[in-house]
Design a protein around this motif. Sequence first.
Motif, PDB file in Angstrom:
ATOM      1  N   LEU A  19       1.453 -17.517  -5.240  1.00 17.51           N
ATOM      2  CA  LEU A  19       0.546 -16.409  -4.496  1.00 17.51           C
ATOM      3  C   LEU A  19       1.204 -15.990  -3.407  1.00 17.51           C
ATOM      4  O   LEU A  19       1.228 -16.695  -2.306  1.00 17.51           O
ATOM      5  CB  LEU A  19      -0.743 -16.878  -4.394  1.00 17.51           C
ATOM      6  N   HIS A  20       1.708 -14.818  -3.219  1.00 17.85           N
ATOM      7  CA  HIS A  20       2.395 -14.082  -2.173  1.00 17.85           C
ATOM      8  C   HIS A  20       1.642 -14.259  -0.774  1.00 17.85           C
ATOM      9  O   HIS A  20       0.264 -14.147  -0.811  1.00 17.85           O
ATOM     10  CB  HIS A  20       2.898 -12.955  -2.425  1.00 17.85           C
ATOM     11  N   GLY A  21       2.220 -13.842   0.363  1.00 17.71           N
ATOM     12  CA  GLY A  21       1.546 -13.591   1.664  1.00 17.71           C
ATOM     13  C   GLY A  21       1.122 -11.992   1.807  1.00 17.71           C
ATOM     14  O   GLY A  21       1.593 -11.303   1.027  1.00 17.71           O
ATOM     15  N   THR A  22       0.714 -11.827   2.708  1.00 20.12           N
ATOM     16  CA  THR A  22       0.079 -10.321   3.099  1.00 20.12           C
ATOM     17  C   THR A  22       1.187  -9.541   3.232  1.00 20.12           C
ATOM     18  O   THR A  22       2.359  -9.769   3.839  1.00 20.12           O
ATOM     19  CB  THR A  22      -0.517 -10.296   4.567  1.00 20.12           C
ATOM     20  N   GLY A  23       1.222  -8.277   2.460  1.00 21.34           N
ATOM     21  CA  GLY A  23       2.160  -7.237   2.624  1.00 21.34           C
ATOM     22  C   GLY A  23       3.345  -7.362   1.584  1.00 21.34           C
ATOM     23  O   GLY A  23       4.230  -6.832   1.614  1.00 21.34           O
ATOM     24  N   ALA A  24       3.340  -8.698   0.894  1.00 14.87           N
ATOM     25  CA  ALA A  24       4.405  -8.943  -0.068  1.00 14.87           C
ATOM     26  C   ALA A  24       3.997  -8.518  -1.710  1.00 14.87           C
ATOM     27  O   ALA A  24       2.842  -7.833  -1.643  1.00 14.87           O
ATOM     28  CB  ALA A  24       4.888 -10.517  -0.122  1.00 14.87           C
ATOM     29  N   ASN A  51      -6.070  -4.043  -0.827  1.00 11.52           N
ATOM     30  CA  ASN A  51      -5.007  -3.282  -0.152  1.00 11.52           C
ATOM     31  C   ASN A  51      -5.459  -2.955   1.261  1.00 11.52           C
ATOM     32  O   ASN A  51      -6.510  -2.449   1.661  1.00 11.52           O
ATOM     33  CB  ASN A  51      -5.066  -2.004  -0.812  1.00 11.52           C
ATOM     34  N   GLU A  52      -4.628  -3.846   2.136  1.00 13.04           N
ATOM     35  CA  GLU A  52      -5.130  -3.284   3.619  1.00 13.04           C
ATOM     36  C   GLU A  52      -3.954  -2.578   4.418  1.00 13.04           C
ATOM     37  O   GLU A  52      -2.651  -3.058   4.524  1.00 13.04           O
ATOM     38  CB  GLU A  52      -5.258  -4.747   4.357  1.00 13.04           C
ATOM     39  N   GLN A  53      -4.504  -1.246   4.439  1.00 13.72           N
ATOM     40  CA  GLN A  53      -3.412  -0.464   4.968  1.00 13.72           C
ATOM     41  C   GLN A  53      -2.040  -0.380   4.274  1.00 13.72           C
ATOM     42  O   GLN A  53      -0.845  -0.486   4.913  1.00 13.72           O
ATOM     43  CB  GLN A  53      -3.221  -0.493   6.357  1.00 13.72           C
ATOM     44  N   GLY A  54      -2.025  -0.403   3.025  1.00 17.38           N
ATOM     45  CA  GLY A  54      -0.706  -0.468   2.161  1.00 17.38           C
ATOM     46  C   GLY A  54      -0.294  -1.657   2.014  1.00 17.38           C
ATOM     47  O   GLY A  54       0.738  -1.896   1.315  1.00 17.38           O
ATOM     48  N   MET A  55      -0.932  -2.870   2.471  1.00 12.88           N
ATOM     49  CA  MET A  55      -0.374  -4.106   2.345  1.00 12.88           C
ATOM     50  C   MET A  55      -1.205  -4.982   1.360  1.00 12.88           C
ATOM     51  O   MET A  55      -2.271  -4.906   1.538  1.00 12.88           O
ATOM     52  CB  MET A  55      -0.288  -4.948   3.690  1.00 12.88           C
ATOM     53  N   ASN A  56      -0.585  -5.638   0.357  1.00 16.99           N
ATOM     54  CA  ASN A  56      -1.365  -6.415  -0.530  1.00 16.99           C
ATOM     55  C   ASN A  56      -1.870  -7.690  -0.115  1.00 16.99           C
ATOM     56  O   ASN A  56      -0.954  -8.202   0.750  1.00 16.99           O
ATOM     57  CB  ASN A  56      -0.272  -6.836  -1.885  1.00 16.99           C
ATOM     58  N   ARG A  57      -2.994  -8.201  -0.609  1.00 18.24           N
ATOM     59  CA  ARG A  57      -3.654  -9.446   0.203  1.00 18.24           C
ATOM     60  C   ARG A  57      -4.505  -9.795  -1.203  1.00 18.24           C
ATOM     61  O   ARG A  57      -4.836  -9.178  -2.100  1.00 18.24           O
ATOM     62  CB  ARG A  57      -4.613  -9.161   1.286  1.00 18.24           C
TER      63      ARG A  57
END
Length: 206
Positions: A24-29, A55-61
């Motif tokens: 499970l990746h970190g924010t934005g990855a 999606n937080e401003q283009g970042m995966n979370r």
Amino acid sequence: MSTVDSFIHVFHEGEPGTPVALLLHGTGADEHDLVPLGKALLPGSPILSPRGRVNEQGMNRWFTRLGEGVFDIDDVIAQASDLAGFVTVAVSHYGLSGRPIVAVGFSNGANMATATALLHKDVLDTVVAFSGMFPFGERDPMGDVSGVRVFMANGDADPMAPLASGAHLEALGIEHGAAVTRFVRPGGHGITQEDLAQASAWLGAR
Ligand code: MLT
């Protein structure tokens, strides 16, 4: 209703008899980020690595946050349920039913891994959390979590994952029956070689 397509993911086959590595990746990855780390930590294991759907401003979370370190707890709980559903279906789809699952997460992914194990221990009960924290804010939605094992590696100067939050997870998790092991080293948010060595030793001792 979960399907194997509920989460974009990568899957790599592994050797028989190994635990499944859920990454499970970190924010934005994304789903590719932790694959080399998963292979180093759990050599030979099948790799299941999904992409967080928020999606937080283009970042995966993995779940919504209201600010840095301030989580939407209802969303944490809902997303953990969705992830548990996906993992169950994916493990069966790839012919891995019955294999133990080790969730390895970084930062936001560590928080999701911990939340999922603490709420769905029937799906996964072992977590390696790098730079993670207690995922439920002021709340305690945990039931009996005996059998859940969490290893946390944190930096002592990490403003994003404060040590007090790790201590809270340790205390509350143990109160509910989990085994929580913490490794604290100098420094901030990230994954160091020492974090990896300690996590590897912890996994090897299981
Ligand atoms: C992050 O940005 O990943 C935070 O530090 C942790 C979280 O939001 O879950």
